[in-house]
Scaffold this motif. Sequence first.
Motif, PDB file in Angstrom:
ATOM      1  N   ARG A 274       8.374  -6.311   8.591  1.00 50.40           N
ATOM      2  CA  ARG A 274       7.391  -5.389   8.012  1.00 50.40           C
ATOM      3  C   ARG A 274       6.071  -6.090   7.675  1.00 50.40           C
ATOM      4  O   ARG A 274       5.041  -5.449   7.497  1.00 50.40           O
ATOM      5  CB  ARG A 274       7.961  -4.750   6.748  1.00 50.40           C
TER       6      ARG A 274
ATOM      7  N   LEU B 115       1.931  -4.354   1.567  1.00 53.57           N
ATOM      8  CA  LEU B 115       3.185  -3.613   1.355  1.00 53.57           C
ATOM      9  C   LEU B 115       3.232  -3.050  -0.068  1.00 53.57           C
ATOM     10  O   LEU B 115       3.703  -1.939  -0.299  1.00 53.57           O
ATOM     11  CB  LEU B 115       4.392  -4.523   1.607  1.00 53.57           C
TER      12      LEU B 115
ATOM     13  N   SER C 249       0.489  -0.117  -0.387  1.00 54.24           N
ATOM     14  CA  SER C 249       0.831   1.119   0.321  1.00 54.24           C
ATOM     15  C   SER C 249       2.096   1.767  -0.243  1.00 54.24           C
ATOM     16  O   SER C 249       2.458   2.858   0.174  1.00 54.24           O
ATOM     17  CB  SER C 249       1.022   0.822   1.808  1.00 54.24           C
TER      18      SER C 249
ATOM     19  N   LEU D  85      -1.354   6.223   2.233  1.00 50.08           N
ATOM     20  CA  LEU D  85      -1.134   5.697   3.581  1.00 50.08           C
ATOM     21  C   LEU D  85      -2.262   6.171   4.502  1.00 50.08           C
ATOM     22  O   LEU D  85      -2.704   5.461   5.365  1.00 50.08           O
ATOM     23  CB  LEU D  85       0.222   6.155   4.113  1.00 50.08           C
TER      24      LEU D  85
ATOM     25  N   ARG E 106       5.072   0.688   0.186  1.00 51.91           N
ATOM     26  CA  ARG E 106       6.274   0.428   0.991  1.00 51.91           C
ATOM     27  C   ARG E 106       7.188  -0.584   0.302  1.00 51.91           C
ATOM     28  O   ARG E 106       8.381  -0.599   0.526  1.00 51.91           O
ATOM     29  CB  ARG E 106       5.882  -0.019   2.403  1.00 51.91           C
TER      30      ARG E 106
END
Length: 497
Positions: free
Chosen positions: A13, A35, A38, A99, A40
Amino acid sequence: MTAALESELLAARLGWDPDSTLSIPTQLYLGLRQLCISGRLSPGSRLPSTRALGAALGVARGGVVVAYERLAAEGFVCSKVGAGTRVLEQVSAVPGVRLEPSENPPNRRARRLQAIPSLTSMPLLRPFRLGTPALELAPMALWGRLLRAACLQAGARSLDSGDPFGDPGLRALLVERLQRTRGLRCSIDQVAIMSSAQQAFDLLARLLLEPGDVVWTEDPGYPPARATWVAVGARVVPIQVDAEGLDLLHGARQTRRPRLIYVTPSRQFPTAVKMSLRRRIDLLEFSRSHGAVVIEDDYDSEFCAPGGSIPALAGLDEAAQVVYVGSFPSTLFPALRMGYAVLPKTLTCSFRLLRQYADGFPPALIQTAARHFIGEGHFDRHLRRARTLYDERRRALFDAADIHLRGLIEFEQEQAGLSAVGWLPAGSDDRQIALAGRAEELDLTAISPLYQGRPKRHGLLLGFAPFTPAELRIAVPRLGSLLSRFLPRRPPAAPSS
Ligand SMILES: Cc1ncc(COP(=O)(O)O)c(C=O)c1O
């Protein structure tokens, strides 16, 4: 999930790029930060140990440690002995975490700029690019010496912040020059050095116009100047141009009076009409009686008339209502980024403030070099050389046109400027011709898009200054065959009896 598997997933990722020019800790830091931002990597989630992530990525553990420390210092993660490294709870509260990029549409005034025709040329210098001087004449060796001397001799004063109006010595030289060559009477405190004529128009628009104010512009006219009036929400009213320049009778029929009038009297852009003395006097009288400011864009004036140019409109201005704007792209080279404005005394204080808040002050070392360039007589010598060269190139263009373009395009026979104005027969489509020219490596500027109102005529602007006579002699026949493909067929001549 095992720690090893978790690290493998995280590594995938991160978008890890072993060929990146960024250092490993920086790549790791940027990847993990993205990461977190966002979402995630959710708040509270635990990052793999530095050892496990290093092993998954095949990098030294030390690089992972540096990345984690940087994330911790910026408040994205928190490391505790025994509990490992976790994404902090607050991270989800970072505003704008999404996003999808948000739209952020520009305002209505900025959107109106899209309707203004662009004057951009083909990326490579091709015949007949507009607005470029003979670049091989650019005095680079001398300019380099002057810049080097300016750097070596720079004292604390020139390295510190400067006057918003620019170098007083350079301004004094411009005062003397403008008086000698353009008939202007002004003092140093009225002269402001700018990065370009365009910057002067932009600041003048902000200084003088309220949204909805009326600006008169010549029709056809110079789109970049129009863009600055549009950008502040002014109402731009196109006024037609006749054989004497801006048609004041047409203007007088307009219902709303202008706050600002923009003109190019020395050589109207793009028709090359020189404003007559009668019209200049009438324009000054009109603007005085209606309280309008006139902006005189004196582009190309150094190349306007054989043996010298006609004096500027600002030189006739007794009522302090003309702002005179000049610049160096066509006299020296466009990359110089230098121009100037001469302001009526009543505007100097407010313009100075605006200039200061817009971008502080002009670059000192370039101004020092320019001061020596003008002061030591190099500029005058350069102009003499350029005029001779342009006369030769213009002649080459017209001579070749006489042979290859006869009946296809009619040129204004002027001995001035860096470009020729050619009119096409009625029924032609100059846009279509200019577009087709690109495929033939011909950089043509169509005149009809420069009308704000309904185009009265179609024609082409042909820049000749940066091309040698030999290059022009090759390009002109190519233009001839392009034109003959596009021009409306003329009826066959009647048989003679
Ligand atoms: C009509 C006109 N005004 C002004 C300029 C000067 O442009 P700049 O804003 O680059 O100084 C030009 C340059 O080609 C021009 O054609």
